[in-house]
Design a protein around this motif. Structure first.
Motif, PDB file in Angstrom:
ATOM      1  N   SER A  25       0.826  -1.202   0.000  1.00 59.03           N
ATOM      2  CA  SER A  25       0.000   0.000   0.000  1.00 59.03           C
ATOM      3  C   SER A  25       0.863   1.256   0.000  1.00 59.03           C
ATOM      4  O   SER A  25       0.602   2.228  -0.723  1.00 59.03           O
ATOM      5  CB  SER A  25      -0.922  -0.014   1.223  1.00 59.03           C
ATOM      6  N   SER A  26       1.932   1.185   0.844  1.00 55.12           N
ATOM      7  CA  SER A  26       2.837   2.337   0.882  1.00 55.12           C
ATOM      8  C   SER A  26       3.524   2.546  -0.464  1.00 55.12           C
ATOM      9  O   SER A  26       3.647   3.679  -0.957  1.00 55.12           O
ATOM     10  CB  SER A  26       3.870   2.132   1.984  1.00 55.12           C
ATOM     11  N   LEU A  27       3.956   1.389  -1.045  1.00 51.16           N
ATOM     12  CA  LEU A  27       4.587   1.493  -2.357  1.00 51.16           C
ATOM     13  C   LEU A  27       3.604   2.014  -3.401  1.00 51.16           C
ATOM     14  O   LEU A  27       3.966   2.824  -4.267  1.00 51.16           O
ATOM     15  CB  LEU A  27       5.138   0.128  -2.783  1.00 51.16           C
ATOM     16  N   TYR A  28       2.385   1.535  -3.300  1.00 50.39           N
ATOM     17  CA  TYR A  28       1.381   1.999  -4.256  1.00 50.39           C
ATOM     18  C   TYR A  28       1.141   3.498  -4.089  1.00 50.39           C
ATOM     19  O   TYR A  28       1.076   4.242  -5.069  1.00 50.39           O
ATOM     20  CB  TYR A  28       0.083   1.218  -4.049  1.00 50.39           C
ATOM     21  N   LYS A  29       1.024   3.885  -2.791  1.00 51.73           N
ATOM     22  CA  LYS A  29       0.828   5.312  -2.549  1.00 51.73           C
ATOM     23  C   LYS A  29       2.035   6.124  -3.023  1.00 51.73           C
ATOM     24  O   LYS A  29       1.894   7.185  -3.635  1.00 51.73           O
ATOM     25  CB  LYS A  29       0.585   5.553  -1.062  1.00 51.73           C
ATOM     26  N   THR A  30       3.240   5.550  -2.702  1.00 51.92           N
ATOM     27  CA  THR A  30       4.457   6.249  -3.134  1.00 51.92           C
ATOM     28  C   THR A  30       4.533   6.326  -4.648  1.00 51.92           C
ATOM     29  O   THR A  30       4.882   7.370  -5.225  1.00 51.92           O
ATOM     30  CB  THR A  30       5.694   5.525  -2.584  1.00 51.92           C
ATOM     31  N   LEU A  31       4.204   5.167  -5.277  1.00 50.84           N
ATOM     32  CA  LEU A  31       4.221   5.154  -6.736  1.00 50.84           C
ATOM     33  C   LEU A  31       3.195   6.117  -7.307  1.00 50.84           C
ATOM     34  O   LEU A  31       3.475   6.846  -8.272  1.00 50.84           O
ATOM     35  CB  LEU A  31       3.954   3.730  -7.230  1.00 50.84           C
ATOM     36  N   LYS A  32       2.017   6.115  -6.677  1.00 48.40           N
ATOM     37  CA  LYS A  32       0.985   7.037  -7.135  1.00 48.40           C
ATOM     38  C   LYS A  32       1.433   8.486  -6.952  1.00 48.40           C
ATOM     39  O   LYS A  32       1.270   9.331  -7.846  1.00 48.40           O
ATOM     40  CB  LYS A  32      -0.310   6.769  -6.351  1.00 48.40           C
ATOM     41  N   THR A  33       2.017   8.710  -5.750  1.00 45.66           N
ATOM     42  CA  THR A  33       2.521  10.065  -5.489  1.00 45.66           C
ATOM     43  C   THR A  33       3.636  10.431  -6.468  1.00 45.66           C
ATOM     44  O   THR A  33       3.705  11.556  -6.974  1.00 45.66           O
ATOM     45  CB  THR A  33       3.042  10.164  -4.052  1.00 45.66           C
ATOM     46  N   ALA A  34       4.508   9.414  -6.708  1.00 48.99           N
ATOM     47  CA  ALA A  34       5.600   9.656  -7.658  1.00 48.99           C
ATOM     48  C   ALA A  34       5.048   9.927  -9.048  1.00 48.99           C
ATOM     49  O   ALA A  34       5.543  10.810  -9.770  1.00 48.99           O
ATOM     50  CB  ALA A  34       6.550   8.465  -7.682  1.00 48.99           C
ATOM     51  N   GLU A  35       4.023   9.128  -9.420  1.00 45.77           N
ATOM     52  CA  GLU A  35       3.422   9.367 -10.727  1.00 45.77           C
ATOM     53  C   GLU A  35       2.799  10.749 -10.803  1.00 45.77           C
ATOM     54  O   GLU A  35       2.989  11.488 -11.782  1.00 45.77           O
ATOM     55  CB  GLU A  35       2.369   8.295 -11.017  1.00 45.77           C
ATOM     56  N   ASP A  36       2.052  11.069  -9.717  1.00 46.31           N
ATOM     57  CA  ASP A  36       1.448  12.405  -9.704  1.00 46.31           C
ATOM     58  C   ASP A  36       2.518  13.498  -9.700  1.00 46.31           C
ATOM     59  O   ASP A  36       2.425  14.495 -10.427  1.00 46.31           O
ATOM     60  CB  ASP A  36       0.540  12.553  -8.480  1.00 46.31           C
ATOM     61  N   THR A  37       3.543  13.252  -8.834  1.00 47.81           N
ATOM     62  CA  THR A  37       4.630  14.236  -8.769  1.00 47.81           C
ATOM     63  C   THR A  37       5.363  14.330 -10.101  1.00 47.81           C
ATOM     64  O   THR A  37       5.706  15.424 -10.578  1.00 47.81           O
ATOM     65  CB  THR A  37       5.621  13.860  -7.657  1.00 47.81           C
ATOM     66  N   ALA A  74       4.148  13.590 -13.005  1.00 47.44           N
ATOM     67  CA  ALA A  74       3.279  14.275 -13.962  1.00 47.44           C
ATOM     68  C   ALA A  74       3.302  15.782 -13.721  1.00 47.44           C
ATOM     69  O   ALA A  74       3.378  16.583 -14.668  1.00 47.44           O
ATOM     70  CB  ALA A  74       1.859  13.733 -13.851  1.00 47.44           C
ATOM     71  N   ASN A  75       3.253  16.148 -12.409  1.00 45.48           N
ATOM     72  CA  ASN A  75       3.305  17.576 -12.091  1.00 45.48           C
ATOM     73  C   ASN A  75       4.645  18.187 -12.504  1.00 45.48           C
ATOM     74  O   ASN A  75       4.706  19.297 -13.046  1.00 45.48           O
ATOM     75  CB  ASN A  75       3.074  17.786 -10.592  1.00 45.48           C
ATOM     76  N   VAL A  76       5.714  17.403 -12.193  1.00 46.62           N
ATOM     77  CA  VAL A  76       7.045  17.905 -12.566  1.00 46.62           C
ATOM     78  C   VAL A  76       7.163  18.040 -14.078  1.00 46.62           C
ATOM     79  O   VAL A  76       7.685  19.033 -14.600  1.00 46.62           O
ATOM     80  CB  VAL A  76       8.141  16.971 -12.011  1.00 46.62           C
ATOM     81  N   ILE A  77       6.648  17.024 -14.773  1.00 46.69           N
ATOM     82  CA  ILE A  77       6.696  17.080 -16.239  1.00 46.69           C
ATOM     83  C   ILE A  77       5.877  18.253 -16.757  1.00 46.69           C
ATOM     84  O   ILE A  77       6.302  18.993 -17.655  1.00 46.69           O
ATOM     85  CB  ILE A  77       6.201  15.750 -16.833  1.00 46.69           C
ATOM     86  N   MET A 136       5.695  23.537 -18.870  1.00 46.48           N
ATOM     87  CA  MET A 136       5.266  24.934 -18.793  1.00 46.48           C
ATOM     88  C   MET A 136       6.472  25.869 -18.698  1.00 46.48           C
ATOM     89  O   MET A 136       6.520  26.920 -19.356  1.00 46.48           O
ATOM     90  CB  MET A 136       4.347  25.123 -17.586  1.00 46.48           C
ATOM     91  N   ALA A 137       7.468  25.456 -17.854  1.00 50.44           N
ATOM     92  CA  ALA A 137       8.675  26.282 -17.734  1.00 50.44           C
ATOM     93  C   ALA A 137       9.423  26.350 -19.062  1.00 50.44           C
ATOM     94  O   ALA A 137       9.942  27.410 -19.451  1.00 50.44           O
ATOM     95  CB  ALA A 137       9.586  25.727 -16.642  1.00 50.44           C
ATOM     96  N   ALA A 138       9.477  25.197 -19.763  1.00 51.17           N
ATOM     97  CA  ALA A 138      10.151  25.184 -21.061  1.00 51.17           C
ATOM     98  C   ALA A 138       9.424  26.071 -22.066  1.00 51.17           C
ATOM     99  O   ALA A 138      10.049  26.831 -22.822  1.00 51.17           O
ATOM    100  CB  ALA A 138      10.245  23.752 -21.585  1.00 51.17           C
ATOM    101  N   ASP A 139       8.083  25.978 -22.056  1.00 54.18           N
ATOM    102  CA  ASP A 139       7.312  26.844 -22.956  1.00 54.18           C
ATOM    103  C   ASP A 139       7.526  28.317 -22.623  1.00 54.18           C
ATOM    104  O   ASP A 139       7.711  29.155 -23.525  1.00 54.18           O
ATOM    105  CB  ASP A 139       5.824  26.495 -22.859  1.00 54.18           C
ATOM    106  N   LEU A 140       7.513  28.613 -21.302  1.00 53.44           N
ATOM    107  CA  LEU A 140       7.727  30.002 -20.892  1.00 53.44           C
ATOM    108  C   LEU A 140       9.125  30.476 -21.275  1.00 53.44           C
ATOM    109  O   LEU A 140       9.300  31.589 -21.797  1.00 53.44           O
ATOM    110  CB  LEU A 140       7.516  30.120 -19.380  1.00 53.44           C
TER     111      LEU A 140
END
Length: 250
Positions: A65-77, A79-82, A87-91
Protein backbone atom coordinates in the motif's frame (compact mmCIF):
# COMPACT_ATOMS: atom_id res chain seq x y z
CA UNK A 1 -16.06 -30.78 23.00
CA UNK A 2 -12.35 -30.26 23.00
CA UNK A 3 -10.20 -33.36 23.58
CA UNK A 4 -6.65 -33.13 24.76
CA UNK A 5 -3.99 -35.87 24.77
CA UNK A 6 -4.27 -36.00 28.55
CA UNK A 7 -8.01 -36.73 28.27
CA UNK A 8 -7.23 -39.57 25.93
CA UNK A 9 -4.68 -41.02 28.31
CA UNK A 10 -6.95 -40.78 31.34
CA UNK A 11 -10.02 -42.06 29.57
CA UNK A 12 -11.51 -45.13 31.33
CA UNK A 13 -14.17 -47.46 30.14
CA UNK A 14 -16.64 -49.52 32.16
CA UNK A 15 -15.96 -53.16 32.32
CA UNK A 16 -18.37 -55.46 30.56
CA UNK A 17 -18.50 -59.09 29.81
CA UNK A 18 -16.88 -60.10 26.64
CA UNK A 19 -15.52 -56.50 26.12
CA UNK A 20 -12.30 -55.31 24.36
CA UNK A 21 -8.85 -56.34 25.42
CA UNK A 22 -7.76 -53.87 28.04
CA UNK A 23 -4.07 -53.77 27.09
CA UNK A 24 -4.79 -53.27 23.42
CA UNK A 25 -7.21 -50.49 24.21
CA UNK A 26 -4.69 -48.82 26.50
CA UNK A 27 -1.94 -49.19 23.93
CA UNK A 28 -4.17 -47.72 21.25
CA UNK A 29 -5.21 -44.88 23.51
CA UNK A 30 -1.54 -44.19 24.27
CA UNK A 31 -0.65 -44.16 20.60
CA UNK A 32 -3.66 -42.01 19.88
CA UNK A 33 -2.78 -39.58 22.63
CA UNK A 34 0.78 -39.33 21.36
CA UNK A 35 -0.39 -38.76 17.80
CA UNK A 36 -2.94 -36.31 18.99
CA UNK A 37 -0.29 -34.50 20.99
CA UNK A 38 1.92 -34.37 17.90
CA UNK A 39 -0.95 -33.05 15.86
CA UNK A 40 -1.72 -30.45 18.51
CA UNK A 41 1.92 -29.39 18.65
CA UNK A 42 2.08 -29.26 14.90
CA UNK A 43 -1.14 -27.31 14.89
CA UNK A 44 0.36 -24.85 17.34
CA UNK A 45 3.44 -24.50 15.19
CA UNK A 46 1.28 -24.05 12.14
CA UNK A 47 -0.78 -21.43 13.93
CA UNK A 48 2.38 -19.66 15.02
CA UNK A 49 3.65 -19.82 11.46
CA UNK A 50 0.27 -18.72 10.19
CA UNK A 51 0.21 -15.79 12.56
CA UNK A 52 3.76 -14.93 11.57
CA UNK A 53 2.82 -15.33 7.94
CA UNK A 54 -0.27 -13.22 8.44
CA UNK A 55 1.86 -10.56 10.11
CA UNK A 56 4.30 -10.75 7.22
CA UNK A 57 1.42 -10.56 4.79
CA UNK A 58 0.05 -7.60 6.69
CA UNK A 59 3.43 -5.93 6.58
CA UNK A 60 3.76 -6.76 2.92
CA UNK A 61 0.31 -5.40 2.29
CA UNK A 62 1.22 -2.27 4.20
CA UNK A 63 4.44 -2.05 2.21
CA UNK A 64 2.46 -2.69 -0.94
CA UNK A 65 0.00 0.00 0.00
CA UNK A 66 2.84 2.34 0.88
CA UNK A 67 4.59 1.49 -2.36
CA UNK A 68 1.38 2.00 -4.26
CA UNK A 69 0.83 5.31 -2.55
CA UNK A 70 4.46 6.25 -3.13
CA UNK A 71 4.22 5.15 -6.74
CA UNK A 72 0.98 7.04 -7.13
CA UNK A 73 2.52 10.07 -5.49
CA UNK A 74 5.60 9.66 -7.66
CA UNK A 75 3.42 9.37 -10.73
CA UNK A 76 1.45 12.40 -9.70
CA UNK A 77 4.63 14.24 -8.77
CA UNK A 78 6.28 13.13 -12.00
CA UNK A 79 3.28 14.27 -13.96
CA UNK A 80 3.30 17.58 -12.09
CA UNK A 81 7.05 17.90 -12.57
CA UNK A 82 6.70 17.08 -16.24
CA UNK A 83 3.85 19.54 -16.58
CA UNK A 84 5.76 22.21 -14.69
CA UNK A 85 8.88 21.46 -16.74
CA UNK A 86 6.85 21.68 -19.92
CA UNK A 87 5.27 24.93 -18.79
CA UNK A 88 8.67 26.28 -17.73
CA UNK A 89 10.15 25.18 -21.06
CA UNK A 90 7.31 26.84 -22.96
CA UNK A 91 7.73 30.00 -20.89
CA UNK A 92 11.50 29.97 -21.37
CA UNK A 93 11.02 29.34 -25.08
CA UNK A 94 8.59 32.25 -25.33
CA UNK A 95 10.95 34.50 -23.37
CA UNK A 96 13.86 33.41 -25.56
CA UNK A 97 11.78 34.05 -28.66
CA UNK A 98 10.79 37.48 -27.36
CA UNK A 99 14.41 38.29 -26.51
CA UNK A 100 15.54 37.05 -29.90
CA UNK A 101 12.88 39.16 -31.61
CA UNK A 102 13.90 42.17 -29.51
CA UNK A 103 17.59 41.66 -30.29
CA UNK A 104 16.78 41.18 -33.97
CA UNK A 105 14.69 44.35 -34.05
CA UNK A 106 17.41 46.24 -32.19
CA UNK A 107 20.03 44.93 -34.61
CA UNK A 108 17.83 45.96 -37.55
CA UNK A 109 17.39 49.45 -36.08
CA UNK A 110 21.13 49.77 -35.44
CA UNK A 111 21.91 48.50 -38.92
CA UNK A 112 19.39 50.94 -40.43
CA UNK A 113 20.83 53.82 -38.39
CA UNK A 114 24.36 52.80 -39.35
CA UNK A 115 23.43 52.65 -43.02
CA UNK A 116 21.69 56.02 -42.82
CA UNK A 117 24.67 57.55 -41.00
CA UNK A 118 27.03 56.03 -43.57
CA UNK A 119 24.90 57.38 -46.42
CA UNK A 120 24.81 60.84 -44.84
CA UNK A 121 28.55 60.74 -44.20
CA UNK A 122 29.20 59.57 -47.75
CA UNK A 123 27.00 62.36 -49.11
CA UNK A 124 28.79 64.90 -46.92
CA UNK A 125 32.19 63.60 -48.03
CA UNK A 126 31.04 63.61 -51.66
CA UNK A 127 29.72 67.17 -51.33
CA UNK A 128 32.94 68.24 -49.62
CA UNK A 129 35.01 66.61 -52.36
CA UNK A 130 32.87 68.31 -55.01
CA UNK A 131 33.37 71.67 -53.26
CA UNK A 132 37.11 71.05 -53.07
CA UNK A 133 37.16 70.02 -56.72
CA UNK A 134 35.29 73.19 -57.66
CA UNK A 135 37.74 75.24 -55.61
CA UNK A 136 40.66 73.47 -57.29
CA UNK A 137 39.14 74.13 -60.71
CA UNK A 138 38.58 77.78 -59.83
CA UNK A 139 42.10 78.07 -58.44
CA UNK A 140 43.44 76.42 -61.57
CA UNK A 141 41.51 78.85 -63.74
CA UNK A 142 42.77 81.74 -61.63
CA UNK A 143 46.30 80.39 -61.92
CA UNK A 144 45.89 80.12 -65.69
CA UNK A 145 44.58 83.69 -65.83
CA UNK A 146 47.40 84.85 -63.56
CA UNK A 147 49.89 82.94 -65.69
CA UNK A 148 48.56 84.62 -68.83
CA UNK A 149 48.72 88.03 -67.11
CA UNK A 150 52.20 87.25 -65.86
CA UNK A 151 53.36 86.19 -69.32
CA UNK A 152 51.86 89.37 -70.77
CA UNK A 153 53.56 91.48 -68.10
CA UNK A 154 56.84 89.66 -68.66
CA UNK A 155 56.57 90.29 -72.39
CA UNK A 156 55.89 94.00 -71.76
CA UNK A 157 58.74 94.21 -69.26
CA UNK A 158 61.09 92.40 -71.63
CA UNK A 159 60.05 94.70 -74.47
CA UNK A 160 60.60 97.79 -72.29
CA UNK A 161 63.93 96.40 -71.12
CA UNK A 162 65.04 95.75 -74.68
CA UNK A 163 64.02 99.28 -75.65
CA UNK A 164 65.98 100.76 -72.78
CA UNK A 165 68.96 98.55 -73.52
CA UNK A 166 68.85 99.70 -77.11
CA UNK A 167 68.69 103.32 -76.01
CA UNK A 168 71.58 102.67 -73.63
CA UNK A 169 73.62 101.18 -76.45
CA UNK A 170 72.93 104.23 -78.58
CA UNK A 171 73.97 106.50 -75.71
CA UNK A 172 77.13 104.47 -75.18
CA UNK A 173 77.98 104.72 -78.84
CA UNK A 174 77.56 108.51 -78.69
CA UNK A 175 79.82 108.77 -75.61
CA UNK A 176 83.26 110.29 -76.54
CA UNK A 177 85.99 109.44 -74.02
CA UNK A 178 88.44 111.97 -75.56
CA UNK A 179 86.08 114.82 -74.92
CA UNK A 180 85.49 113.54 -71.44
CA UNK A 181 89.27 113.41 -70.77
CA UNK A 182 89.79 116.90 -72.21
CA UNK A 183 87.05 118.30 -70.04
CA UNK A 184 88.53 116.58 -66.99
CA UNK A 185 91.94 118.10 -67.70
CA UNK A 186 90.50 121.58 -68.09
CA UNK A 187 88.57 121.18 -64.86
CA UNK A 188 91.73 120.03 -63.11
CA UNK A 189 93.65 123.07 -64.42
CA UNK A 190 90.84 125.34 -63.34
CA UNK A 191 90.98 123.96 -59.87
CA UNK A 192 94.78 124.10 -59.78
CA UNK A 193 95.01 127.59 -61.29
CA UNK A 194 91.83 129.45 -60.39
CA UNK A 195 93.34 132.85 -61.34
CA UNK A 196 93.79 131.92 -64.99
CA UNK A 197 90.95 133.24 -67.06
CA UNK A 198 91.93 131.64 -70.32
CA UNK A 199 90.67 128.30 -69.21
CA UNK A 200 87.52 127.57 -71.09
CA UNK A 201 84.60 126.15 -69.31
CA UNK A 202 83.06 123.09 -70.93
CA UNK A 203 79.89 123.55 -72.84
CA UNK A 204 76.63 122.00 -71.87
CA UNK A 205 76.98 119.43 -74.60
CA UNK A 206 80.38 118.45 -73.25
CA UNK A 207 78.97 118.32 -69.72
CA UNK A 208 76.22 116.04 -70.91
CA UNK A 209 78.73 113.93 -72.81
CA UNK A 210 80.95 113.49 -69.79
CA UNK A 211 78.16 112.01 -67.80
CA UNK A 212 78.70 108.31 -67.78
CA UNK A 213 75.52 106.39 -68.38
CA UNK A 214 74.47 104.33 -65.42
CA UNK A 215 73.20 100.78 -65.80
CA UNK A 216 69.49 100.73 -66.39
CA UNK A 217 67.61 98.73 -63.81
CA UNK A 218 63.97 97.88 -64.39
CA UNK A 219 62.04 96.52 -61.47
CA UNK A 220 58.43 95.44 -61.51
CA UNK A 221 56.48 93.45 -58.96
CA UNK A 222 54.06 90.78 -60.09
CA UNK A 223 51.65 89.32 -57.48
CA UNK A 224 50.80 85.62 -57.93
CA UNK A 225 48.78 83.96 -55.16
CA UNK A 226 50.15 86.09 -52.32
CA UNK A 227 53.80 85.81 -53.54
CA UNK A 228 55.76 88.81 -54.83
CA UNK A 229 58.17 88.22 -57.72
CA UNK A 230 60.64 90.96 -58.64
CA UNK A 231 62.05 90.93 -62.18
CA UNK A 232 65.33 92.82 -62.48
CA UNK A 233 66.76 93.64 -65.91
CA UNK A 234 70.11 95.40 -65.98
CA UNK A 235 71.49 97.00 -69.09
CA UNK A 236 75.08 96.13 -69.99
CA UNK A 237 77.65 98.72 -68.82
CA UNK A 238 79.37 100.98 -71.28
CA UNK A 239 82.56 99.67 -72.78
CA UNK A 240 85.65 101.30 -71.32
CA UNK A 241 88.20 102.51 -73.86
CA UNK A 242 91.71 101.41 -73.02
CA UNK A 243 94.06 104.42 -73.09
CA UNK A 244 97.69 104.76 -72.07
CA UNK A 245 99.07 107.08 -69.44
CA UNK A 246 100.75 109.27 -72.04
CA UNK A 247 97.50 109.70 -73.91
CA UNK A 248 95.77 110.86 -70.71
CA UNK A 249 98.41 113.51 -69.87
CA UNK A 250 99.02 114.58 -73.44
Amino acid sequence: MRITPLDIRQKTFEKNFRGYEKDEVNAFLLSLSQEWERIVDENKELRIKLESTEREVTKLREVESSLYKTLKTAEDTGANVIEQARMAADLHLKESQMRADGMLNEAKVKARNTIEDSDMRAKEILAEMEDRLKMLVENYKQMEATRDDLLTNIRHIASDALDRVERSRVAIKEFDPDKHLSMAKREAKRVAFPNQVDIERPSRAEMRAEIRPEPIVIEKEVVLEQQTTTIRVEAPPAKKVQRSFFDEIG
